[in-house]
Design a protein around this motif. Sequence first.
Motif, short mmCIF file in Angstrom:
data_model
loop_
_atom_site.label_atom_id
_atom_site.label_comp_id
_atom_site.label_asym_id
_atom_site.label_seq_id
_atom_site.Cartn_x
_atom_site.Cartn_y
_atom_site.Cartn_z
N ALA A 171 0.83 -1.21 0.00
CA ALA A 171 0.00 0.00 0.00
C ALA A 171 0.86 1.26 0.00
CB ALA A 171 -0.93 -0.01 1.21
N LEU A 172 1.98 1.22 0.76
CA LEU A 172 2.84 2.40 0.81
C LEU A 172 3.45 2.69 -0.56
CD1 LEU A 172 4.74 2.04 4.22
CD2 LEU A 172 2.93 3.65 3.64
N LYS A 173 3.99 1.65 -1.18
CA LYS A 173 4.67 1.85 -2.46
C LYS A 173 3.70 2.21 -3.58
CE LYS A 173 8.95 -0.78 -2.16
NZ LYS A 173 9.76 -1.87 -2.76
N LEU A 174 2.48 1.71 -3.50
CA LEU A 174 1.53 1.94 -4.59
C LEU A 174 0.72 3.23 -4.40
CD1 LEU A 174 0.22 -1.70 -5.14
CD2 LEU A 174 1.81 -0.44 -6.57
N SER A 175 0.26 3.48 -3.16
CA SER A 175 -0.64 4.62 -2.96
C SER A 175 0.07 5.95 -3.03
CB SER A 175 -1.37 4.51 -1.62
OG SER A 175 -0.46 4.64 -0.55
N THR A 176 1.35 6.00 -2.60
CA THR A 176 2.06 7.28 -2.59
C THR A 176 2.26 7.84 -3.99
OG1 THR A 176 3.15 6.75 -0.50
CG2 THR A 176 4.16 8.45 -1.86
N PRO A 177 2.79 7.05 -4.95
CA PRO A 177 2.91 7.60 -6.31
C PRO A 177 1.56 7.92 -6.95
CG PRO A 177 3.54 5.29 -6.30
CD PRO A 177 3.43 5.71 -4.87
N ILE A 469 -1.13 12.02 1.69
CA ILE A 469 -0.17 10.92 1.82
C ILE A 469 -0.01 10.53 3.28
CG2 ILE A 469 2.27 10.32 1.54
CD1 ILE A 469 2.19 12.00 -1.06
N ASP A 470 0.03 11.51 4.17
CA ASP A 470 0.14 11.20 5.61
C ASP A 470 -1.07 10.41 6.09
OD1 ASP A 470 2.54 12.48 5.73
OD2 ASP A 470 1.77 14.34 6.62
N SER A 471 -2.25 10.81 5.65
CA SER A 471 -3.45 10.09 6.09
C SER A 471 -3.48 8.68 5.50
CB SER A 471 -4.71 10.87 5.69
OG SER A 471 -4.83 10.98 4.28
N LEU A 510 -7.68 3.75 -4.36
CA LEU A 510 -8.77 4.54 -4.94
C LEU A 510 -8.89 5.89 -4.27
CD1 LEU A 510 -11.48 1.75 -5.40
CD2 LEU A 510 -10.14 2.89 -7.19
N ARG A 511 -8.67 5.92 -2.96
CA ARG A 511 -8.69 7.20 -2.23
C ARG A 511 -7.59 8.12 -2.74
NH1 ARG A 511 -6.54 9.41 2.69
NH2 ARG A 511 -8.08 10.75 3.70
N ALA A 512 -6.40 7.54 -2.98
CA ALA A 512 -5.29 8.35 -3.51
C ALA A 512 -5.60 8.82 -4.93
CB ALA A 512 -4.00 7.54 -3.48
N GLY A 517 -9.29 15.32 -0.63
CA GLY A 517 -8.81 16.50 0.08
C GLY A 517 -8.00 17.48 -0.74
N LEU A 518 -7.71 17.12 -2.02
CA LEU A 518 -6.93 18.04 -2.86
C LEU A 518 -7.81 19.16 -3.39
CD1 LEU A 518 -4.73 15.63 -5.02
CD2 LEU A 518 -4.14 16.76 -2.87
N PRO A 519 -7.29 20.40 -3.46
CA PRO A 519 -8.07 21.49 -4.06
C PRO A 519 -8.25 21.25 -5.54
CG PRO A 519 -5.83 22.21 -3.60
CD PRO A 519 -5.98 20.86 -2.98
#
Length: 536
Positions: A171-177, A469-471, A510-512, A517-519
């Motif tokens: 999840a870390l490697k995939l969701s961050t990018p 990304i933090d969330s 999917l959330r990423a 939360g992005l403007p």
Amino acid sequence: LSSSIERRSDELLKHLLKPAVDEVWVERNGEEVQVDADEVRVGDTVIVATGAVIPVDGTVLGGEALVNEATMTGESVPVARRRGDAVLSGTLVEEGRLRIYAEKVGAQAAVARIADFVEQSLAVKSKTQLEAARMADRLVPMVLGLAGATWLVSRDWQRVAAVLQADYSCALKLSTPVAFKAAMYAAGKSGMLVKGAKALERLAEADTFVFDKTGTLSTGRLEVTDSVAFKPGYSPEDLINLAASVEEHYFHPLALAVVEASRRLEKPRHFDHKEVEFIVAHGVASVIDGRRIVVGSRHFVEDDEGIPVAAHREVIDRLHVEGKTLLYIGFGGELLGVIALRDGLRSNSAVTIRRLRRLGVRRVLMLTGDHPERARAMAEALGLDAFHAGLMPQDKASILQALAADGARIAFVGDGVNDAPALSGAHVGISMHNGADVARLASDVALLEDDIARVADARALALATRRLIDSNFKLTVGLNTTILSAAAFGWLTPVAASALHNGTTIAILLRALAGAGLPRGPSVRNESAAQGGVAA
């Protein structure tokens, strides 16, 4: 993909920094001949005429010209260059003709040195690109260790298999990018090109914003601010109309600004005049109603035309202190008045700076190659924390290095060739829409619209991306810790652990992807427009 988005190849950078012309006029054996730019040597006499880019660093041997040095020094007004003056490669001869002794050519010329500086800065930046991936990889042994411990305690292979179905790094490697891609897409929709994930990370970390002046905080176009008539019977409007009448056939930035000011008057008037005489790097002269009128620099009016100006020193000095460029008008052998001009501030520069402070920026500074008086006036109008004026390209980079040594995390905003080293050497570089090609290439964020409000928009987007990304990180750790614990205690079968792990991973992805939360483009634009309206 990230590497491709962040940086173009070194070959493209070198191609962009080639001289504007492949051939140069030089004096050889008493004759002017055209040679390839690569054949110019130190000691050659280079000939540069109106409209040509100076290809070497050197000293003027003869001739006189107005040289636009904005790309190298940020000076908003073309400067007169004559015998004995130094000139830089990459600057443009707007009017006149120069014979230049070539002192630095090829790789030693200013433009080439800037290119080398940029490439060195890019190489230094790239060393930290893999740190995020390494952090995710460190979590894999922890999961393997937990699986081994589960086997030692339970001797149940199903528990071990269930533990191995879940881990943190997927999840870390995939969701961050994916989150960064969503943010970069949102940036593009809002008029900003972000060249990589690291640009957003560093923009969110920046605590000091450093702006170039000309073309960034200012419009880069001169505007008439004052018209002061010294002779009774003449109004400020008369002064502008007289100057515009003889300047209308001249395409110097000062002349264009005066003509535009005349057009905006309530009652613009054209004064009939004789043929206009153009004096390179000085001004213009003509005859109106049988009297000679001269419009130009103080040197031209006072020294060449013999018109005294000392009686009005107090007014002239005050306008200079206010950072304004003066145009002197002599009529019938007397000083009729002066017209003051200034590189105008963008209408939303002050609003943007205030918004940056609300977004957590601690210091805002300005660097420029322009005159200190003009820089001081602009810094005071914008409420900046500090400014540095009269700088060369290497000076800007040196100041940024000193700030960084003091612990500042710097975002630099610029637009010219002279800003390229600073753009690529800063913590994060932002280039304006109308900037030079090399500035856009060297920057981490390139604005797609000529609107300084996008700088604050980029900062807001970077902060929102960091929060996303933090969330996602907290969700990943929390959910997978719960799944791993349940699997280790035997509460989940391997199939159930796999389903939960992959299901939560997909949900976080999917959330990423949705950019939670992005403007968004419209809201970003509306906020900037609303603030601009309040300022107006």
